[in-house]
Design an enzyme around this catalytic site. Structure first.
Site, PDB file in Angstrom:
ATOM      1  N   PRO A   2      -8.681   6.423 -10.036  1.00 24.18           N
ATOM      2  CA  PRO A   2     -10.001   6.087  -9.475  1.00 24.18           C
ATOM      3  C   PRO A   2     -10.713   7.329  -8.942  1.00 24.18           C
ATOM      4  O   PRO A   2     -10.097   8.164  -8.290  1.00 24.18           O
ATOM      5  CB  PRO A   2      -9.665   5.133  -8.334  1.00 24.18           C
ATOM      6  N   GLU A   3     -11.986   7.453  -9.265  1.00 27.21           N
ATOM      7  CA  GLU A   3     -12.803   8.549  -8.762  1.00 27.21           C
ATOM      8  C   GLU A   3     -13.812   7.968  -7.781  1.00 27.21           C
ATOM      9  O   GLU A   3     -13.753   6.786  -7.449  1.00 27.21           O
ATOM     10  CB  GLU A   3     -13.491   9.268  -9.937  1.00 27.21           C
ATOM     11  N   HIS A  93       4.200  -5.802  -7.357  1.00 24.38           N
ATOM     12  CA  HIS A  93       4.015  -4.428  -6.884  1.00 24.38           C
ATOM     13  C   HIS A  93       3.351  -4.341  -5.509  1.00 24.38           C
ATOM     14  O   HIS A  93       2.620  -3.406  -5.229  1.00 24.38           O
ATOM     15  CB  HIS A  93       3.212  -3.598  -7.898  1.00 24.38           C
ATOM     16  N   ARG A 111       2.569   2.272  -9.763  1.00 25.11           N
ATOM     17  CA  ARG A 111       3.204   3.587  -9.907  1.00 25.11           C
ATOM     18  C   ARG A 111       3.677   4.192  -8.587  1.00 25.11           C
ATOM     19  O   ARG A 111       4.362   5.203  -8.573  1.00 25.11           O
ATOM     20  CB  ARG A 111       2.224   4.558 -10.593  1.00 25.11           C
TER      21      ARG A 111
END
Ligand SMILES: [Zn+2]
Length: 268
Positions: A2-3, A93, A111
């Site tokens: 994400p930016e 998760h 992740r």
């Protein structure tokens, strides 16, 4: 990853859901997220939710009768998501769960690269670089930031100590919109080219925010919905396809071990 537009999307969506709520408890399920001592959050009101660089800040007031305000900076990294849920239920998760007086805020991260950092205030969490959407980021400010810098334009846009929040996708898109080669040394940009770059940075980021960001692999917003700016990508991920401006072929090169996409015909 994400930016700025994706993180801004999450912060904007969470703001009306979280401000005014009170935290009942925070349960951290993944020891990797325990960065130092985790403060007690029970009774703290959520006073602000905003983006700072590529992080989401949760500003927490003091619990009644004691303690000081507190600010949590959440970095989503590759696959982190902040999701609001009106009621209980399990998700995969899950790494942390904020129980609120109404609903819950979940931090989900497949992740596990996402991080939590605690600060006394949002001010203390501020990054060193300037926010490209801030009022202070004027064309003149851009001039001052690039002056004398021997660095190619793509690498310069990714430096978080100059402008915060840009990553691989938007750096490529901004350079295409400015008609500038990603290999141009920034100090060689003339006045008109710097103006074009400044305008493109603001325009591309604003448009991406209007479209709730780009979902290329993993990004989902606070409601678990994907962004839609990928429909507008002019170069990123389009190697071998035609340039929408001049019909030239989009090329991919590697700069700093990361892919850059551009049109060699119209980006000079
Ligand atoms: Zn072109």
């Amino acid at each position: 990853m994400p930016e700025l537009p994706e993180v801004e999307t999450v912060a904007r969506q969470l703001r009306p859901l979280l401000i005014g709520r009170t935290v009942r408890s925070l349960r951290i399920l993944d020891p990797l997220l325990r960065n130092g001592r985790t403060p007690r959050l029970g009774g703290r009101p959520i006073r602000g939710v905003r983006r700072s660089g590529k992080r989401v800040l949760l500003e927490l007031g003091p619990a009644p009768g004691r303690s000081r305000p507190l600010c949590l900076a959440v970095h989503l990294r590759m696959t982190g998501r902040l999701i609001w849920r009106p009621s209980a239920g399990s998700v995969d998760h899950l790494r942390a769960r904020f129980e609120l007086d109404r609903g819950a805020l979940l931090f989900v991260d497949m992740r596990r690269f996402g991080t939590f950092d605690w600060y006394p205030s949002a001010f203390a969490a501020a990054p060193t670089g300037i926010d490209p959407l801030a009022r202070e980021f004027t064309a003149r400010r851009l001039d001052a930031l690039v002056d004398g810098t021997r660095q190619d334009a793509k690498a310069w846009l990714l430096r978080q100590d100059r402008l915060v929040g840009l990553g691989n996708i938007y750096a490529s898109e901004i350079l295409w919109a400015s008609r500038l080669s990603p290999r141009r040394e920034v100090r060689s940009l003339d006045r008109g080219e710097r103006r074009r770059l400044h305008r493109a940075i603001r325009r591309i980021l604003s448009r991406a925010i209007e479209n709730c960001g780009t979902t290329f692999a993993n990004f989902q917003d606070a409601h678990g919905v994907e962004g839609s700016y990928q429909r507008f990508l002019a170069v990123y991920g389009r190697e071998g396809e035609r340039c929408r401006r001049c019909g030239g072929a989009i090329r991919r090169i590697v700069q700093q071990q990361r892919s850059t996409f551009f049109c060699a015909a119209c980006q000079r």
